[in-house]
Design a protein around this motif. Structure first.
Motif, PDB file in Angstrom:
ATOM      1  N   SER A 471     102.964  -7.906  28.213  1.00 16.43           N
ATOM      2  CA  SER A 471     103.606  -6.753  28.849  1.00 16.43           C
ATOM      3  C   SER A 471     103.207  -5.435  28.204  1.00 16.43           C
ATOM      4  CB  SER A 471     105.128  -6.915  28.810  1.00 16.43           C
ATOM      5  OG  SER A 471     105.629  -6.730  27.489  1.00 16.43           O
ATOM      6  N   VAL A 472     102.681  -5.489  26.982  1.00 17.34           N
ATOM      7  CA  VAL A 472     102.190  -4.285  26.306  1.00 17.34           C
ATOM      8  C   VAL A 472     100.690  -4.112  26.537  1.00 17.34           C
ATOM      9  CG1 VAL A 472     101.874  -3.159  24.076  1.00 17.34           C
ATOM     10  CG2 VAL A 472     104.001  -4.383  24.562  1.00 17.34           C
ATOM     11  N   LEU A 473      99.942  -5.206  26.496  1.00 12.97           N
ATOM     12  CA  LEU A 473      98.486  -5.127  26.618  1.00 12.97           C
ATOM     13  C   LEU A 473      98.044  -4.756  28.034  1.00 12.97           C
ATOM     14  CD1 LEU A 473      97.297  -8.204  24.502  1.00 12.97           C
ATOM     15  CD2 LEU A 473      97.328  -5.783  23.860  1.00 12.97           C
ATOM     16  N   ILE A 474      98.726  -5.284  29.047  1.00 14.94           N
ATOM     17  CA  ILE A 474      98.282  -5.055  30.432  1.00 14.94           C
ATOM     18  C   ILE A 474      98.351  -3.579  30.824  1.00 14.94           C
ATOM     19  CG2 ILE A 474      98.838  -5.523  32.851  1.00 14.94           C
ATOM     20  CD1 ILE A 474      99.515  -8.377  32.037  1.00 14.94           C
ATOM     21  N   PRO A 475      99.482  -2.879  30.623  1.00 14.66           N
ATOM     22  CA  PRO A 475      99.478  -1.450  30.982  1.00 14.66           C
ATOM     23  C   PRO A 475      98.499  -0.631  30.152  1.00 14.66           C
ATOM     24  CG  PRO A 475     101.533  -2.045  29.892  1.00 14.66           C
ATOM     25  CD  PRO A 475     100.826  -3.318  30.205  1.00 14.66           C
ATOM     26  N   PHE A 476      98.312  -1.020  28.871  1.00 12.42           N
ATOM     27  CA  PHE A 476      97.329  -0.303  28.054  1.00 12.42           C
ATOM     28  C   PHE A 476      95.941  -0.418  28.670  1.00 12.42           C
ATOM     29  CE2 PHE A 476      93.912  -0.615  24.934  1.00 12.42           C
ATOM     30  CZ  PHE A 476      93.994   0.631  24.329  1.00 12.42           C
ATOM     31  N   PHE A 477      95.556  -1.626  29.041  1.00 12.80           N
ATOM     32  CA  PHE A 477      94.231  -1.836  29.617  1.00 12.80           C
ATOM     33  C   PHE A 477      94.079  -1.091  30.936  1.00 12.80           C
ATOM     34  CE2 PHE A 477      91.353  -4.153  32.425  1.00 12.80           C
ATOM     35  CZ  PHE A 477      90.191  -4.154  31.661  1.00 12.80           C
ATOM     36  N   ASN A 478      95.099  -1.127  31.782  1.00 16.42           N
ATOM     37  CA  ASN A 478      95.010  -0.465  33.085  1.00 16.42           C
ATOM     38  C   ASN A 478      94.854   1.046  32.938  1.00 16.42           C
ATOM     39  OD1 ASN A 478      95.162  -2.781  34.655  1.00 16.42           O
ATOM     40  ND2 ASN A 478      97.399  -2.738  34.752  1.00 16.42           N
ATOM     41  N   ILE A 479      95.631   1.646  32.058  1.00 14.56           N
ATOM     42  CA  ILE A 479      95.538   3.095  31.853  1.00 14.56           C
ATOM     43  C   ILE A 479      94.191   3.462  31.252  1.00 14.56           C
ATOM     44  CG2 ILE A 479      96.499   5.039  30.558  1.00 14.56           C
ATOM     45  CD1 ILE A 479      99.246   3.694  30.832  1.00 14.56           C
ATOM     46  N   TRP A 480      93.745   2.671  30.269  1.00 13.87           N
ATOM     47  CA  TRP A 480      92.459   2.948  29.623  1.00 13.87           C
ATOM     48  C   TRP A 480      91.298   2.753  30.592  1.00 13.87           C
ATOM     49  CZ3 TRP A 480      88.691  -0.905  28.619  1.00 13.87           C
ATOM     50  CH2 TRP A 480      87.573  -0.450  27.905  1.00 13.87           C
ATOM     51  N   TRP A 481      91.326   1.685  31.363  1.00 10.88           N
ATOM     52  CA  TRP A 481      90.212   1.356  32.247  1.00 10.88           C
ATOM     53  C   TRP A 481      90.072   2.362  33.391  1.00 10.88           C
ATOM     54  CZ3 TRP A 481      86.107  -1.769  32.107  1.00 10.88           C
ATOM     55  CH2 TRP A 481      85.424  -2.036  33.291  1.00 10.88           C
ATOM     56  N   TYR A 482      91.212   2.758  33.985  1.00  9.15           N
ATOM     57  CA  TYR A 482      91.174   3.663  35.133  1.00  9.15           C
ATOM     58  C   TYR A 482      91.321   5.134  34.741  1.00  9.15           C
ATOM     59  CZ  TYR A 482      91.617  -0.553  37.963  1.00  9.15           C
ATOM     60  OH  TYR A 482      91.402  -1.782  38.546  1.00  9.15           O
ATOM     61  N   GLN A 483      91.381   5.420  33.428  1.00  9.62           N
ATOM     62  CA  GLN A 483      91.445   6.802  32.944  1.00  9.62           C
ATOM     63  C   GLN A 483      92.626   7.560  33.556  1.00  9.62           C
ATOM     64  OE1 GLN A 483      88.473   8.224  30.801  1.00  9.62           O
ATOM     65  NE2 GLN A 483      88.801   6.037  30.441  1.00  9.62           N
ATOM     66  N   LEU A 484      93.816   6.965  33.437  1.00 10.56           N
ATOM     67  CA  LEU A 484      95.010   7.535  34.057  1.00 10.56           C
ATOM     68  C   LEU A 484      95.896   8.213  33.024  1.00 10.56           C
ATOM     69  CD1 LEU A 484      95.928   4.540  36.388  1.00 10.56           C
ATOM     70  CD2 LEU A 484      94.808   6.670  37.061  1.00 10.56           C
ATOM     71  N   ASP A 485      96.785   9.064  33.515  1.00  7.93           N
ATOM     72  CA  ASP A 485      97.814   9.650  32.645  1.00  7.93           C
ATOM     73  C   ASP A 485      98.830   8.572  32.280  1.00  7.93           C
ATOM     74  OD1 ASP A 485      96.872  12.315  32.584  1.00  7.93           O
ATOM     75  OD2 ASP A 485      97.708  12.676  34.572  1.00  7.93           O
ATOM     76  N   PRO A 486      99.453   8.682  31.117  1.00 14.18           N
ATOM     77  CA  PRO A 486     100.424   7.658  30.704  1.00 14.18           C
ATOM     78  C   PRO A 486     101.736   7.718  31.469  1.00 14.18           C
ATOM     79  CG  PRO A 486     100.348   9.421  29.093  1.00 14.18           C
ATOM     80  CD  PRO A 486      99.251   9.709  30.078  1.00 14.18           C
ATOM     81  N   ILE A 487     102.059   8.873  32.037  1.00 15.01           N
ATOM     82  CA  ILE A 487     103.285   9.033  32.814  1.00 15.01           C
ATOM     83  C   ILE A 487     102.958   9.859  34.063  1.00 15.01           C
ATOM     84  CG2 ILE A 487     104.753   8.950  30.767  1.00 15.01           C
ATOM     85  CD1 ILE A 487     105.096  11.993  31.066  1.00 15.01           C
ATOM     86  N   ILE A 488     103.906   9.900  34.979  1.00 13.64           N
ATOM     87  CA  ILE A 488     103.751  10.751  36.164  1.00 13.64           C
ATOM     88  C   ILE A 488     104.110  12.183  35.769  1.00 13.64           C
ATOM     89  CG2 ILE A 488     104.577  11.223  38.488  1.00 13.64           C
ATOM     90  CD1 ILE A 488     105.204   8.284  38.786  1.00 13.64           C
ATOM     91  N   LYS A 489     103.146  13.084  35.887  1.00 11.92           N
ATOM     92  CA  LYS A 489     103.391  14.476  35.541  1.00 11.92           C
ATOM     93  C   LYS A 489     103.918  15.223  36.769  1.00 11.92           C
ATOM     94  CE  LYS A 489      99.831  14.769  31.941  1.00 11.92           C
ATOM     95  NZ  LYS A 489      98.592  15.452  31.496  1.00 11.92           N
ATOM     96  N   PRO A 490     105.110  15.763  36.701  1.00 11.83           N
ATOM     97  CA  PRO A 490     105.703  16.435  37.869  1.00 11.83           C
ATOM     98  C   PRO A 490     105.180  17.849  38.064  1.00 11.83           C
ATOM     99  CG  PRO A 490     107.241  16.472  36.046  1.00 11.83           C
ATOM    100  CD  PRO A 490     106.037  15.718  35.559  1.00 11.83           C
ATOM    101  N   PHE A 491     103.867  17.969  38.227  1.00 12.45           N
ATOM    102  CA  PHE A 491     103.243  19.266  38.417  1.00 12.45           C
ATOM    103  C   PHE A 491     103.243  19.648  39.899  1.00 12.45           C
ATOM    104  CE2 PHE A 491     100.484  18.887  34.357  1.00 12.45           C
ATOM    105  CZ  PHE A 491     101.477  19.526  33.620  1.00 12.45           C
ATOM    106  N   PRO A 492     103.014  20.941  40.196  1.00 10.14           N
ATOM    107  CA  PRO A 492     102.995  21.368  41.600  1.00 10.14           C
ATOM    108  C   PRO A 492     101.922  20.694  42.442  1.00 10.14           C
ATOM    109  CG  PRO A 492     103.313  23.262  40.181  1.00 10.14           C
ATOM    110  CD  PRO A 492     103.029  22.094  39.275  1.00 10.14           C
ATOM    111  N   ASP A 493     100.837  20.208  41.812  1.00 11.54           N
ATOM    112  CA  ASP A 493      99.794  19.541  42.593  1.00 11.54           C
ATOM    113  C   ASP A 493     100.168  18.108  42.937  1.00 11.54           C
ATOM    114  OD1 ASP A 493      99.492  18.184  40.168  1.00 11.54           O
ATOM    115  OD2 ASP A 493      97.317  18.000  40.426  1.00 11.54           O
TER     116      ASP A 493
END
Length: 695
Positions: A471-493
């Motif tokens: 449960s810790v390794l899977i989200p780490f790999f997904n974020i690292w592999w797809y170059q995603l932000d760690p959280i949803i940023k509530p920006f105007p865009d």
């Protein structure tokens, strides 16, 4: 040049004060320029526009109303006020019978993006008053900024015009201005941003069926409650225990009383209020559930603000640049606490059942879970598919409510079998329901792991440990592999819909990325059950240190996401992956420490406060409130007529209204649907006479 462009866009005329038509029909205003277009594809639209111009010169009421309902002059572009919404209801109310033809109004919002041909200035966060205004108007790709190079322009046009007709007329009108202004315009008119009066259809069979069902349930609720008060209220004999623990003897009143009285508010309401003391951690969790639900409702309201037009964009842009702002930016962390609480209850109650009965009926546990959540859940989905779209109107009604209706019509079945967080999540019905799918998946997984631990303790603990590591390794790999932000940023865009956000679709709603808190909660529940007879107690000082220290650590975990909001900071995939995977389990461990300090420490005062009747009631209504609050917010989103001014007062007012409406609806659904059906399920499973222990 910028001044010339703004001069055209901000040209103001005192229209209704003029008596003669010539000055305003010759003015370079978009409603007039569009009507003069000869290249409109639709023949009927072109004729109606020509008639509009003629009648406007004569100062005819319907033509002036159509002209008056359109936006002529935008204001506050530099401040980020990009929505100029005209007058929706005036436009939709236009109706003129001219003999040979019938004119109705149609309200459209056109998206106009403009760019200077001559000015391309370097982007800078520090803008000087003496610099060109284009430096503020141009888009530099900063997601924390509201786009000022796009105007959402309201137009009232004849109902015979299609979105393509409006697009052609508007593009031609703006193209004529481009050479003299040195500006290029790009126009889009999405069909969902055009509304006509004719689109309000009659209730379909599904909506009528839902209304009839609601009437039947309401009548059962009222008659059952009255019958209980009148016929059974004075009977002091208590010879039989009904589901839920109540006792009454009404044999002479109604032979099938057991089934009829399950709808009685007199019997169901006390069950919402009464607390049966059990584990201290459970008693303490009642206030937390309500507090966490309040935070979730507030978070969804803030997301709604991003979707809607607002006047003071610069104030919103100033948010999320300070450490304290991370409480709002990373507020979605409270969902992890809900997962943890669910796992805690599951682990403890399953072992309690196993200890008492020597076994756990897997299918019965699953069936009980489904009966607990499915009736209200499916009623809400049904309401979204059939009735909600017929209950209102507004500039964004089609883009918000009608679109939600189409999603639910197409994908309601994925909600029914709890796969909607994987099956096309960009179009999932009822976006907060992703939680239910993840909750159901983790309920099954942790149920199996807990049952394995009950029969094979050593193997069970090994499998729990393996699951936590994954449960810790899977989200780490997904974020690292797809170059995603760690959280949803509530920006105007963020866009007009959270479901369009890549992090939401790929990380936030997926069960394999959100499993850690549920697993930690289940393990905590197991440990609390195994130590239920322990005489071990923490000293008062130690319990306070653990209790308050855990809260401080939790706040630190939430605030530490600030590093990802620092402007111009270089993205680091490993850093994002570490935070995105570890902050979920960290929050769950913090909650676990709090519950251990409550169980083995000196927190009796807190437990008494948190388990007071008001918090017990609100806690038990929180699940229904979660399901229902987004419906009220969606209605508000679709019916908005004017941009909002965001402030602490406005936000507090809106959130208070959301919470009040959600919990009132939750109370009604609990008394009229949830509790009666749960009691009916117990009666069918355990028989007519239910022992108090089974209840």
């Amino acid at each position: 040049m910028a001044i010339q462009v703004l001069g055209v866009l901000l040209l103001a005329l005192k229209l209704l004060a003029m008596v003669r038509a010539e000055p305003w029909t010759q003015a370079p205003l978009l409603p007039v320029l569009m009507a003069a277009s000869q290249n409109i594809p639709g023949e009927q639209c072109r004729q109606d526009y020509s008639l509009f111009l003629n009648q406007l010169e004569n100062f005819t009421l319907w033509a002036v109303e159509m002209f008056d309902a359109s936006t002529k002059v935008p204001e506050g572009l530099l401040a980020g006020n990009s929505y100029h919404l005209g007058h929706f209801d005036q436009c939709m109310g236009i109706s003129a019978n001219l003999g040979e033809r019938y004119i109705r109004g149609q309200y459209c919002i056109a998206d106009i993006r403009f760019q200077s041909k001559e000015f391309k200035l370097p982007c800078s966060r520090e803008l000087q008053p003496e610099n060109s205004a284009w430096q503020k108007l141009q888009w530099c790709g900063d997601p924390s900024k509201v786009r000022r190079d796009t105007v959402h322009w309201a137009l009232c046009v004849p109902a015979s015009c299609s979105p393509e007709d409006v697009h052609t007329a508007l593009s031609e009108a703006l193209a004529d201005l481009e050479p003299s202004l040195g500006v290029t315009f790009n126009v889009t008119v999405p069909p969902e941003q055009c509304s006509r009066h004719e689109e309000r259809i009659q209730l379909g069979a599904s909506a009528v069926t839902l209304v009839c069902l609601a009437i039947v349930i309401s009548l059962l609720f009222i008659t059952s409650t009255l019958f209980d008060f009148v016929c059974c209220g004075g009977n002091s004999e208590k010879t039989e225990v009904l589901p839920g623990g109540e006792a009454a003897d009404c044999n002479k009143c109604l032979p099938v009383r057991e089934y009829f009285l399950i709808f009685s508010a007199r019997r169901n309401l006390p069950k919402l209020i009464t607390l049966v003391p059990s584990q201290p951690a459970f008693d303490f969790s009642h206030a937390l559930r309500f507090a966490f639900m309040t935070c979730i409702i507030m978070g969804h309201r803030l997301l709604l603000y991003i979707d809607q037009p607002f006047l003071n964009a610069e104030d919103y842009e100033a948010m999320f640049h300070g450490m304290g702002d991370m409480i709002l930016a990373n507020g979605a962390t409270v969902v992890d606490l809900y997962f943890m609480l669910s796992g805690l209850l599951l682990g403890y109650t399953l072992l309690e059942t196993f200890k008492k009965d020597g076994k756990v009926n897997f299918l019965l546990v699953i069936l009980n879970f489904i009966v607990r959540i499915m009736p209200v859940y499916m009623l809400v989905v049904w309401f979204h598919t059939s009735l909600l779209s017929q209950l209102g109107s507004g500039p964004f009604w089609k883009a918000a409510v009608h679109k939600e209706e189409q999603r639910c019509i197409k994908y309601w079945w994925t909600n029914l079998i709890f796969i909607h967080n994987y099956w096309d999540p960009q179009n999932m019905c009822l976006f907060p329901s992703w939680y239910l799918a993840t909750h159901f998946h983790m309920f099954i997984i942790c149920l199996l792991l807990t049952m394995l631990l009950s029969y094979r303790p050593k193997l069970g603990w090994i499998m729990f440990g393996f699951a936590v590591i994954l449960s810790v390794l899977i989200p780490f790999f997904n974020i690292w592999w797809y170059q995603l932000d760690p959280i949803i940023k509530p920006f105007p865009d963020f866009g007009p819909d959270i479901r369009n956000n890549k992090v939401f679709r790929m990380i936030y709603v997926k069960t394999h990325n959100r499993a850690a808190p549920y697993l930690v909660g289940t393990i905590t529940g197991i440990l609390l059950f195994k130590s239920r007879n322990s005489t071990f107690r923490l000293s008062k000082i130690t319990s306070y240190i653990i209790f308050y220290g855990a809260w401080l650590v939790g706040i630190f975990v939430i605030l530490s996401c600030y590093v990802f909001f620092i402007p111009d900071r270089q993205y680091n995939a490993i850093e994002s992956g570490l935070y995105g995977s570890l902050h979920h389990i960290s929050i769950a461990l913090v909650a676990s420490a709090i519950f251990f300090s409550v169980t083995f420490g000196h927190m009796n005062v807190y437990c008494k406060i948190c388990s007071s009747p008001i918090f017990v009631t609100l806690s038990r209504l929180s699940f229904n409130a979660y399901l229902l609050h987004s419906t009220a917010q969606l209605y508000d989103q679709g019916s908005l007529r004017l941009p909002r001014y965001l402030s602490f007062y406005v936000t507090t007012w809106d959130v208070t209204g959301d919470i009040t409406i959600a919990y009132l609806l939750a109370l009604a659904m609990a008394l009229m649907v949830e509790m009666p059906l749960r009691h009916l399920f117990k009666m069918l499973i355990f028989g007519r006479k239910v022992k108090k222990e089974e209840s």
